[in-house]
Write a protein that holds these residues in place. Sequence first.
Motif, mmCIF file in Angstrom:
data_model
loop_
_atom_site.group_PDB
_atom_site.id
_atom_site.type_symbol
_atom_site.label_atom_id
_atom_site.label_comp_id
_atom_site.label_asym_id
_atom_site.label_seq_id
_atom_site.Cartn_x
_atom_site.Cartn_y
_atom_site.Cartn_z
ATOM 1 N N PRO A 112 0.838 -1.231 0.129
ATOM 2 C CA PRO A 112 -0.046 -0.154 0.094
ATOM 3 C C PRO A 112 0.764 1.215 0.151
ATOM 4 N N THR A 113 0.216 2.371 -0.316
ATOM 5 C CA THR A 113 0.830 3.633 -0.400
ATOM 6 C C THR A 113 1.072 4.174 1.083
ATOM 7 N N GLN A 114 1.687 5.216 1.663
ATOM 8 C CA GLN A 114 1.621 5.805 2.902
ATOM 9 C C GLN A 114 0.218 5.885 3.312
ATOM 10 N N GLU A 115 -0.521 6.435 2.248
ATOM 11 C CA GLU A 115 -2.074 6.986 2.807
ATOM 12 C C GLU A 115 -2.690 5.747 3.105
ATOM 13 N N GLY A 116 -2.481 4.624 2.317
ATOM 14 C CA GLY A 116 -3.124 3.329 2.754
ATOM 15 C C GLY A 116 -2.549 2.415 3.768
ATOM 16 N N ILE A 117 -1.562 2.752 4.147
ATOM 17 C CA ILE A 117 -1.012 2.298 5.661
ATOM 18 C C ILE A 117 -1.619 3.080 6.662
ATOM 19 N N TYR A 118 -1.786 4.419 6.630
ATOM 20 C CA TYR A 118 -2.277 5.275 7.701
ATOM 21 C C TYR A 118 -3.846 4.817 7.755
ATOM 22 N N LYS A 119 -4.469 4.607 6.745
ATOM 23 C CA LYS A 119 -5.700 4.342 6.746
ATOM 24 C C LYS A 119 -6.144 2.985 7.415
ATOM 25 N N HIS A 120 -5.129 1.868 7.138
ATOM 26 C CA HIS A 120 -5.165 0.752 7.789
ATOM 27 C C HIS A 120 -5.050 0.618 9.197
ATOM 28 N N PHE A 121 -4.075 1.546 9.731
ATOM 29 C CA PHE A 121 -4.069 1.854 11.075
ATOM 30 C C PHE A 121 -4.968 2.556 11.955
ATOM 31 N N GLU A 122 -5.399 3.551 11.181
ATOM 32 C CA GLU A 122 -6.576 4.082 11.584
ATOM 33 C C GLU A 122 -7.724 3.237 12.034
ATOM 34 N N GLN A 123 -8.079 2.409 11.213
ATOM 35 C CA GLN A 123 -8.913 1.299 11.432
ATOM 36 C C GLN A 123 -8.859 0.262 12.780
ATOM 37 N N VAL A 124 -7.381 0.153 12.562
ATOM 38 C CA VAL A 124 -6.897 -0.744 13.691
ATOM 39 C C VAL A 124 -7.121 0.091 15.214
ATOM 40 N N ALA A 125 -6.784 1.371 15.139
ATOM 41 C CA ALA A 125 -6.630 2.148 16.339
ATOM 42 C C ALA A 125 -8.114 2.116 16.736
ATOM 43 N N LEU A 126 -9.078 2.561 15.841
ATOM 44 C CA LEU A 126 -10.526 2.713 16.275
ATOM 45 C C LEU A 126 -11.088 1.499 16.823
ATOM 46 N N ASN A 127 -10.698 0.602 16.478
ATOM 47 C CA ASN A 127 -11.179 -1.015 16.892
ATOM 48 C C ASN A 127 -10.569 -1.810 17.643
ATOM 49 N N SER A 128 -9.475 -1.275 18.363
ATOM 50 C CA SER A 128 -8.657 -2.287 19.250
ATOM 51 C C SER A 128 -9.022 -1.834 20.635
ATOM 52 N N PRO A 129 -9.353 -2.769 21.367
ATOM 53 C CA PRO A 129 -9.692 -2.611 23.134
ATOM 54 C C PRO A 129 -8.403 -2.258 23.668
ATOM 55 N N LEU A 130 -7.262 -2.561 23.307
ATOM 56 C CA LEU A 130 -6.013 -2.467 23.703
ATOM 57 C C LEU A 130 -5.137 -1.727 23.006
ATOM 58 N N PRO A 131 -4.188 -1.119 23.849
ATOM 59 C CA PRO A 131 -3.092 -0.412 23.325
ATOM 60 C C PRO A 131 -2.300 -0.900 22.009
ATOM 61 N N VAL A 132 -2.071 -0.200 20.932
ATOM 62 C CA VAL A 132 -1.328 -0.801 19.712
ATOM 63 C C VAL A 132 0.073 -0.423 19.522
ATOM 64 N N ILE A 133 0.876 -1.391 19.422
ATOM 65 C CA ILE A 133 2.288 -1.189 18.948
ATOM 66 C C ILE A 133 2.241 -1.470 17.446
ATOM 67 N N LEU A 134 2.845 -0.604 16.558
ATOM 68 C CA LEU A 134 2.781 -0.583 15.185
ATOM 69 C C LEU A 134 4.226 -1.441 15.040
ATOM 70 N N TYR A 135 4.183 -2.326 13.808
ATOM 71 C CA TYR A 135 5.380 -2.961 13.550
ATOM 72 C C TYR A 135 5.643 -2.703 12.101
ATOM 73 N N ASN A 136 6.995 -2.138 11.812
ATOM 74 C CA ASN A 136 7.546 -1.734 10.646
ATOM 75 C C ASN A 136 8.592 -2.919 10.171
ATOM 76 N N VAL A 137 8.287 -3.640 9.179
ATOM 77 C CA VAL A 137 9.216 -4.557 9.007
ATOM 78 C C VAL A 137 9.481 -4.780 7.562
ATOM 79 N N PRO A 138 9.922 -3.854 6.522
ATOM 80 C CA PRO A 138 9.925 -3.771 5.365
ATOM 81 C C PRO A 138 10.780 -4.925 4.539
ATOM 82 N N GLY A 139 11.629 -5.528 5.086
ATOM 83 C CA GLY A 139 12.292 -6.539 4.677
ATOM 84 C C GLY A 139 11.396 -7.969 4.447
ATOM 85 N N ARG A 140 10.087 -7.896 5.118
ATOM 86 C CA ARG A 140 9.114 -8.917 5.103
ATOM 87 C C ARG A 140 7.736 -8.472 4.422
ATOM 88 N N THR A 141 7.486 -7.331 4.542
ATOM 89 C CA THR A 141 6.386 -6.636 4.288
ATOM 90 C C THR A 141 6.293 -6.209 2.796
#
Length: 296
Positions: A112-141
């Motif tokens: 995804p583009t940077q905007e797509g990544i942002y929108k993805h994690f926007e949904q994660v943040a809005l729906n997670s009942p727990l604190p969220v730690i992002l994970y950036n691992v471009p060698g795998r993703t």
Amino acid sequence: MKSFTGTGVALVTPFRHDLSVDVRSLERLVEYAVAGGVDYLVVLGTTGEPATLTAEEQQLVKDTVIRVNAGRLPLVLGVGGNNTAAVVKALNKEALNGFDAVLSVSPYYNKPTQEGIYKHFEQVALNSPLPVILYNVPGRTGSNMLPETVIRLAEKFGNIIGIKEAAGDLVQAFRLLKGVPDDFMVISGDDMLTLPMTLSGGAGVISVIAQGLPEKFTAMVNAALEGNLEKANALHYDLMDIIDLIFEEGNPAGIKAVLEQLDIVESAEVRLPLVVATSELRSRISRYLQVGTAFT
């Protein structure tokens, strides 16, 4: 958030020789990590091979770690993917019972583009009942979550509390450390870069090698957090060979070879398409564990 400062461990999922989940070895591994002084445990991250576990096996792993840990250390659960709707569905309270935070990888394969990544994690943040730690691992993703995207998320969503940064790029890490809010944690996702990132203001590490050598690696991280550069450097240089070795043929094949030689797990089996460490690598790991140096 202080619960996730220091040394986190990305637990493997041990398998028996028949490739079934080895509950007894997982129990030993949790006890070994706790006794070794680590600060928190990460369950079903990449190192735990969740991609090749059934839903029932994933639940078995979660239940085992929760039971053995018995509330002693904070627990983080890997909840991520490249289907945003599926990740949101997985973020339900029942599935997260017993955990203190989620670790969510940047969407892979789709690129995804940077905007797509942002929108993805926007949904994660809005729906997670727990604190969220992002994970950036471009060698795998296959895509890199840039510092400006992380900073944007950190400033917008209070329940996104940190990032496991595993781009292998110190300049990018420095830009993150400079730009994020003061209470946002930048956690190393690279064992070899843990020391410079921590000394530069990072919150520590989510480590692979720390489950094999928990006391030594945790001592290095603690020394760095305390500003004891002489001790931290000495431990870092002592650990460099084994860090190289465990990633030489991919993760978690290397760390499972370490854990097998330490008699923490019954076998070093991994599931296809991963394969076990070669006999040559196992021999070099054995030498390090016996005398503290690797074959050159």
